[in-house]
Design an enzyme around this catalytic site. Structure first.
Site, PDB file in Angstrom:
ATOM      1  CG  HIS A  40       3.048  22.712 -38.201  1.00 61.43           C
ATOM      2  ND1 HIS A  40       2.060  22.986 -39.113  1.00 61.43           N
ATOM      3  CD2 HIS A  40       3.276  21.375 -38.296  1.00 61.43           C
ATOM      4  CE1 HIS A  40       1.692  21.865 -39.728  1.00 61.43           C
ATOM      5  NE2 HIS A  40       2.415  20.874 -39.250  1.00 61.43           N
ATOM      6  CD  GLN A  68       3.363  17.626 -32.285  1.00 59.34           C
ATOM      7  OE1 GLN A  68       3.487  16.667 -31.516  1.00 59.34           O
ATOM      8  NE2 GLN A  68       3.054  17.459 -33.563  1.00 59.34           N
TER       9      GLN A  68
END
Ligand code: C6P
Length: 420
Positions: free
Chosen positions: A137, A217
């Site tokens: 990310h 996540q």
């Protein structure tokens, strides 16, 4: 212990995961969108909140609101106890050794920036290398680029394979005597791939290199034990794990955090201030300058209480079932291509159509009440790796159902009817 837990847990009568009962705990799931029942499949962006979390935040503001660590009065003591209690819940949740290792931050992004600026600027120097993967990310790319610009270090990227898997051999090849830090995701937000983090940490530690894991996540889907994984830093966000926005956690090994300078200066992070010299507070407060997100911390504690009331084996089985059902159903749709086919995946299904932009897919699904994310998912290098501008991403949580996946599939068929 297991048998005892099964009897006590509110959502697991007869060992069966009662998703309908779970859904009742999340008031927003009763909403209708464009006249249709809400099908919320954007959990990777943020998860919904159970009533218990909403109540804990509201209870704090109604009956405890006060600043913490400062007051001698009743409310301040109450608020301090609730906030510190939440820290202890988080410690247990990820099995850190001590509460000193749990730093409250705004979220994963701030946690990684903290390590980059405090650890990175202190212990790395010109010519050193920081290793990240090709599926990070932006929050686990840009802070390191900033650091590299400041000190003249270099970023090295571990390639991923066509299925979107972390390749341990490539990783091993990249590590050398210049490697001073590894910072990788535990689960990819764009692909869902689970990275073999224990092995990755072991390999780095053989070379004396510390490892930061981006767990944003992972924490909603996997049971995380930082001592078992062995990582040096672990970052996650409260809002993705059924807690509020604006609060998250940086776990760090105490000996590393001890050696690091503060990230920000201000109230609460000091023990003594004179104009000549300031003495910093002990861990974890050294890294918590200013009034924190008190309600957020307490809300995150309530989210952890909620999760502790569930049987993780059942949650995990349910989520695996959702992912495999959704993968089968979407694979059967003509011209739909799934991006990210790792053998080990959690919670995420990204897909594209060559002839339809992901934003159009997302917009039509929204009209059907189905919320997915469409775009680059703050992981532009992943899009570049797979040669697509964007994907549509369905991301699942423990309260999703097979019926909701059927609604997604029905919505996708509507997209195909509209766009041919
Ligand atoms: N990903 C998504 O839709 P913050 O914004 O600090 O809470 O989390 C940043 C972050 C860091 N790492 C990973 C792996 C992430 O998935 C995220 C957030 C959201 O995928 C919003 S971009």
């Amino acid at each position: 212990m297991k048998a005892f837990q099964k009897k006590q847990l509110p959502h697991s009568g007869d060992g069966i995961f009662d998703v309908e009962k779970i859904r009742q705990d999340f008031p927003i799931l009763r909403e209708r969108v464009h006249g249709k029942p809400l099908v919320y499949l954007d959990n990777g962006a943020t998860s919904q909140k159970p009533q218990a979390v909403i109540d804990a935040i509201s209870r704090y503001y109604q009956s405890e609101n006060s600043n913490i660590h400062r007051g001698v009065h009743y409310l301040s003591e109450q608020a301090t106890a609730s906030y510190e209690n939440a820290r202890e819940k988080i410690r247990q949740f990820i099995n850190a050794k001590s509460e000193q290792e749990i730093i409250f931050v705004r979220g994963t992004t701030e946690a990684i920036n903290l390590v980059a600026q405090s650890y990175g600027r202190t212990f790395l120097k010109e010519g050193d290398e920081i290793v990240i993967s090709a599926m990070e990310h932006h929050s686990n790319i840009v802070p390191w680029q900033i650091l590299c610009g400041q000190i003249g270090a270099r970023l090295r990227i571990i390639p991923i394979n066509h299925d979107g898997e972390f390749v341990l051999d490539e990783y091993r090849r990249l590590l050398n005597e210049k490697t001073k830090l590894v910072s990788i995701t535990h689960v990819s937000n764009a692909l869902g791939s689970i990275v073999p983090v224990r092995e990755a940490v072991r390999i780095a530690h053989e070379r004396g290199v510390p490892v930061l894991l981006d767990g944003a996540q992972a924490v909603p889907h996997l049971k995380v034990d930082v001592q078992e994984i062995g990582c040096d830093f672990y970052a996650f966000s409260g809002h993705k794990v059924f807690g509020p926005t604006g609060v998250g956690v940086l776990y760090g090994k105490a000996e590393l955090l001890d050696a690091m300078p503060p990230y920000q200066g201000g109230g609460d992070m000091i023990s003594l201030v004179t104009f000549e010299k300031t003495h910093y507070n002990v861990l974890p407060y050294k890294f918590e300058a200013g009034t924190p997100n008190i309600a957020g911390g307490i809300g995150l504690g309530a989210a952890i209480d909620y999760l502790n009331g569930l049987d993780w084996d059942q949650v995990s089985d349910h989520e695996k079932d959702l992912l495999s059902y959704a993968t089968d159903e979407l694979s059967a749709i003509e011209r739909l291509k799934i991006i990210g086919k790792a053998k080990e995946k959690a919670g995420v299904l990204s897909f594209v159509f060559e002839h339809i932009h992901a934003h159009d897919v997302g917009t039509i699904l929204d009209q059907e009440g189905v919320a997915v994310r469409a775009g680059h998912h703050c992981a532009m290098p992943v899009m570049q790796r797979f040669g697509v501008p964007a994907t549509a991403r369905a991301s699942f949580a423990l309260y999703n159902t097979r019926e909701e996946i059927d609604a997604l599939v029905k919505g996708i068929h509507r997209v195909l009817r509209v766009f041919g």
